[in-house]
Design an enzyme around this catalytic site. Structure first.
Site, mmCIF file in Angstrom:
data_model
loop_
_atom_site.group_PDB
_atom_site.id
_atom_site.type_symbol
_atom_site.label_atom_id
_atom_site.label_comp_id
_atom_site.label_asym_id
_atom_site.label_seq_id
_atom_site.Cartn_x
_atom_site.Cartn_y
_atom_site.Cartn_z
ATOM 1 N N ARG A 113 4.236 -0.410 -4.683
ATOM 2 C CA ARG A 113 3.959 -0.919 -3.329
ATOM 3 C C ARG A 113 2.632 -1.674 -3.260
ATOM 4 O O ARG A 113 2.387 -2.400 -2.310
ATOM 5 C CB ARG A 113 3.913 0.256 -2.340
ATOM 6 N N GLU B 138 17.102 -18.510 -6.709
ATOM 7 C CA GLU B 138 16.784 -17.134 -7.094
ATOM 8 C C GLU B 138 16.292 -17.084 -8.548
ATOM 9 O O GLU B 138 15.348 -16.362 -8.864
ATOM 10 C CB GLU B 138 18.034 -16.254 -6.882
ATOM 11 N N CYS C 284 0.837 -1.188 0.000
ATOM 12 C CA CYS C 284 0.000 0.000 0.000
ATOM 13 C C CYS C 284 0.877 1.245 0.000
ATOM 14 O O CYS C 284 1.811 1.359 0.787
ATOM 15 C CB CYS C 284 -0.943 0.072 1.193
ATOM 16 N N TRP D 180 -3.053 -2.709 -1.705
ATOM 17 C CA TRP D 180 -2.754 -4.140 -1.863
ATOM 18 C C TRP D 180 -3.695 -4.822 -0.880
ATOM 19 O O TRP D 180 -3.493 -4.732 0.329
ATOM 20 C CB TRP D 180 -1.286 -4.399 -1.522
ATOM 21 N N GLU E 204 7.906 -15.291 -10.450
ATOM 22 C CA GLU E 204 7.202 -14.089 -9.989
ATOM 23 C C GLU E 204 6.878 -13.105 -11.109
ATOM 24 O O GLU E 204 5.891 -12.397 -11.023
ATOM 25 C CB GLU E 204 7.938 -13.404 -8.833
ATOM 26 N N LYS F 172 12.727 -15.621 -9.599
ATOM 27 C CA LYS F 172 12.570 -14.519 -10.559
ATOM 28 C C LYS F 172 11.627 -14.928 -11.670
ATOM 29 O O LYS F 172 10.734 -14.173 -12.045
ATOM 30 C CB LYS F 172 13.921 -14.143 -11.209
ATOM 31 N N LYS G 273 6.056 -4.547 -3.436
ATOM 32 C CA LYS G 273 7.496 -4.430 -3.236
ATOM 33 C C LYS G 273 7.910 -4.683 -1.797
ATOM 34 O O LYS G 273 8.901 -5.342 -1.537
ATOM 35 C CB LYS G 273 7.944 -3.042 -3.693
ATOM 36 N N HIS H 76 16.147 -37.088 -6.511
ATOM 37 C CA HIS H 76 15.336 -37.568 -5.388
ATOM 38 C C HIS H 76 13.881 -37.101 -5.481
ATOM 39 O O HIS H 76 13.238 -36.876 -4.473
ATOM 40 C CB HIS H 76 15.969 -37.121 -4.067
ATOM 41 N N ASN I 48 -2.403 1.757 5.695
ATOM 42 C CA ASN I 48 -1.571 0.625 5.283
ATOM 43 C C ASN I 48 -1.431 -0.261 6.515
ATOM 44 O O ASN I 48 -1.057 0.234 7.569
ATOM 45 C CB ASN I 48 -0.204 1.160 4.825
ATOM 46 N N GLY I 49 -1.730 -1.557 6.403
ATOM 47 C CA GLY I 49 -1.594 -2.442 7.557
ATOM 48 C C GLY I 49 -2.867 -3.234 7.784
ATOM 49 O O GLY I 49 -3.740 -3.308 6.909
HETATM 50 C C1 F6R Z 1 11.619 -11.123 -5.022
HETATM 51 C C2 F6R Z 1 11.598 -10.155 -3.946
HETATM 52 C C3 F6R Z 1 11.117 -10.602 -2.607
HETATM 53 C C4 F6R Z 1 11.866 -9.847 -1.506
HETATM 54 C C5 F6R Z 1 11.265 -10.184 -0.135
HETATM 55 C C6 F6R Z 1 12.027 -9.500 0.985
HETATM 56 O O1 F6R Z 1 12.130 -10.567 -6.196
HETATM 57 O O2 F6R Z 1 11.924 -9.022 -4.135
HETATM 58 O O3 F6R Z 1 11.238 -11.986 -2.447
HETATM 59 O O4 F6R Z 1 13.215 -10.208 -1.549
HETATM 60 O O5 F6R Z 1 9.924 -9.768 -0.102
HETATM 61 O O6 F6R Z 1 12.040 -8.126 0.804
HETATM 62 P P1 F6R Z 1 13.065 -7.211 1.568
HETATM 63 O O7 F6R Z 1 14.431 -7.518 1.031
HETATM 64 O O8 F6R Z 1 12.645 -5.811 1.289
HETATM 65 O O9 F6R Z 1 12.964 -7.587 3.014
#
Ligand code: F6R
Length: 618
Positions: free
Chosen positions: A27, A491, A2, A74, A498, A495, A613, A514, A100-101
């Protein structure tokens, strides 16, 4: 999670708020809304979808007021509908609120308010909080203290009953030209401009108007007017605010000719790595230096064990760091999901130093885990990018990543800078123990070359784009690697899923036998991350097992790997490099592959569905 923007000043508020909302859209982006105080009432426009969907609505309202607020949502409580979008206005029309929350005890509040005759248009916890403020506002007599007005008092009284997390901005009908804002668990930053005041959940929304900011703390309430502001606590204590200067400008958060922020941030990585390492090597060039640890070298040497906590991509960076610290400093390291650590009450060794890693510094699971470790008497250091974030402020010390704002929801430059800092920590701790001077010098030289090696890896972009175009029809993919390349496989899979919505899993290459090997067919390609070290032959065997089952192989290999003829369907070559730098360089192809596949599939790369984010709710 948010986005929040509030403005009060001499200019028309709507344009400034919309501009801020666009910068905060990463966000949360399922619905947006704006409320402006004008002509004696709250003029409100709300719309499901992006800020662009809201713009025609705002045009209809002809907003002219100079005080207002806006929100990108969000969804937590209540579906994605216009009615559930914020701002909410109380049923008596006296209070408007963005939030937000999550208010956990909203059901009991709602019951109380229904009994008092308040009505509700949405399914949200926010509308309940808004009406509870209205209830207190209606009962409260006006005070003679302009800073301690009935408006501030009614917000404070309400928040004393609120359980859960919030970052809120409130407007009151009888107090035009004022905003009240408060936080617990959700970031809020005040912008102190020239004859204007702003509030936002992220600096990006206000930095075009002012670089003077105040980071609001949990339990604080700020009262903003155009020319003044004051801060008190939930218990009505006074707070002396500290005004900080933001060090980056709005240009850092613009696309500058790139199609997406993710693309820009992938290509920014050489520079980001240079910034993350600048001034952080000793004069004799044999170790790393960190200014903000707040722990003497002697104390550091005394720890027998390190524990790293994080979420998502940042956890993958911790896993690489675990490998490097154990390899180069020979100290046991453990990593855990912050969200799990927080509740599983694991037995802990006394002499342990904790680290939390978080790009945003606001992730609630990581913050909760940090607080839990501190509660148990442990020191916690934070590796984080956003200056002034809650995690940075509550940690005992830490290391800033210094890579500037990361706007793309999928983390890229923040990740590789976390890998770099992890490698530098391995060097720092190693040099306090068994690592020799010459090994230290060799590692420093290698780390300094990392930005150039990343530049070389980025030159594969067109080749990788070609591969991406050939693989978009697949619905499942495996990412496989060993040792420090296993977390990079995780990772790569994260990527890809997502941003392209293709199902992908990461595994240690040998673990594939396995279970996951059952997925292998012509329909499920595998991306292998291969280096020329001791594991080379074993990884080649795993590739052969995939080929024997008709699975396609995309191999990301360092230059000197000699793969048997025909084993890889696609080959991406990366430069040979030091073990500490390898994970950084090997990350580039998996980032580019996911990015180009998502672009080919016309996905919304910077704002993938359902994601936000910074995840500030549990
Ligand atoms: C994936 C991504 C998320 C963040 C996770 C932690 O691309 O960005 O998996 O890594 O939400 O976020 P931070 O680093 O802000 O604590």
């Amino acid at each position: 999670m948010c986005g929040i923007v509030g403005y009060i000043g001499k200019q028309k508020a709507a344009g400034i708020i919309l501009e801020g909302l666009k910068r905060l859209e990463y966000r949360g982006y399922d619905s947006t809304g704006i409320a402006i105080w004008q002509d004696g009432h709250f003029a409100v426009a709300k719309k499901v979808g992006r800020v662009a969907n809201l713009e025609p609505e705002t045009a209809k309202h002809r907003f002219v007021g100079t005080c207002g607020m806006g929100h990108t949502r969000w969804a937590t409580h209540g579906g994605v509908t216009d009615a559930n979008a914020h701002p909410h206005v109380s049923s008596d029309g006296q209070i408007a609120l963005i939030h937000n929350g999550v208010i956990e005890n909203y059901s009991s509040m709602k019951k109380f308010l229904l009994d008092k005759g308040y009505t509700f248009k949405s399914e949200t916890d926010t509308e309940v909080l808004c009406n509870l403020i209205a209830y207190h506002y209606a009962k409260e007599p006006e005070s003679t203290d302009p800073d301690e007005s009935r408006f501030v008092i009614s917000v404070r009284k309400t928040l004393r009953h609120a359980e859960g997390t919030y970052g809120i901005v409130v407007m009151a009908a009888d107090h035009p030209g004022e905003l009240v804002t408060a936080r617990k668990g959700s970031p809020l930053i005040l912008g102190i401009g020239d004859g204007e005041s702003l509030v936002a959940s992220d600096v990006a929304a206000i930095v075009s108007r002012t670089q003077s900011v105040v980071y609001l703390k949990d339990g604080e309430i700020a009262h903003l007017k155009a020319n003044t502001f004051s801060i008190t606590t939930l218990t009505a204590g006074d707070v002396s605010p500290v005004i900080d200067k933001v060090t980056w400008s709005i240009a850092d958060a613009e696309l500058n000719g790139y199609a997406h922020f993710m693309e820009k941030e992938i290509f920014e990585q050489p520079l980001a790595l240079e910034n993350a390492m600048r001034g952080r090597f000793s004069e004799d060039g044999s170790t790393a230096l960190f200014g903000g640890l707040n722990i003497s070298a002697n104390e550091f040497r005394g720890y027998d064990r390190f524990m790293f906590l994080a979420c998502g991509t940042a956890l993958h960076a911790c896993m690489v760091t675990e490998h490097l610290i154990e390899r180069f400093a020979r100290v046991p390291v453990e990593c855990d999901y912050a969200s799990e650590f927080r509740y599983r009450n694991m037995p802990l060794f006394r002499n342990t130093l904790f680290f939390v890693m978080s790009q945003s510094g606001e992730t609630i699971d990581t913050l909760g885990a940090m607080r839990e470790a501190k509660r148990k008497g442990y020191k916690v250091l934070a590796i984080n990018n956003v200056v002034g974030s809650t995690i940075a402020r509550e940690a005992d010390g830490g290391i800033y990543q210094h890579v500037g704002p990361e706007v793309g929801v999928a983390s890229t430059k923040a990740f590789t800078s976390q890998l770099l800092i992890g490698a530098m920590l391995a060097l720092y701790i190693g040099r306090m123990r068994d690592m020799s001077f010459s090994e230290g010098v060799e590692m420093v030289q290698a780390l300094k070359r990392a930005p150039d090696l990343v530049r070389v890896a980025l030159q594969q972009a067109d080749h990788i784009r070609g591969i991406a175009q050939r693989y978009t029809q697949y619905r499942d993919m495996l990412f496989l690697g060993r040792l420090s390349l296993f977390p990079i496989a995780l990772e790569g899979a994260l990527k890809l899923k997502e941003i392209s919505y293709i199902h992908a899993e990461g595994y240690p290459a040998a673990e594939m036998k396995h279970g996951p090997i059952a997925l292998i067919s012509e329909q499920c390609p595998s991306v292998f991350l291969v280096s020329s070290g001791e594991m080379f032959n074993k990884v080649v065997s795993s590739m052969q097992e995939i080929k024997a089952r008709k699975g396609k192989v995309i191999a990301v290999c360092t230059e000197s790997c000699k793969l048997p003829e025909g084993l890889a369907d696609e080959l991406i070559v990366i430069p040979e490099c030091h073990e500490a730098v390898l994970p950084i360089v090997a990350t580039i192809p998996v980032q580019l592959l996911s990015y180009y596949m998502a672009v080919e599939l016309h996905r919304d790369v910077d704002k993938p569905r359902n994601l936000a984010k910074s995840v500030t709710v549990e």
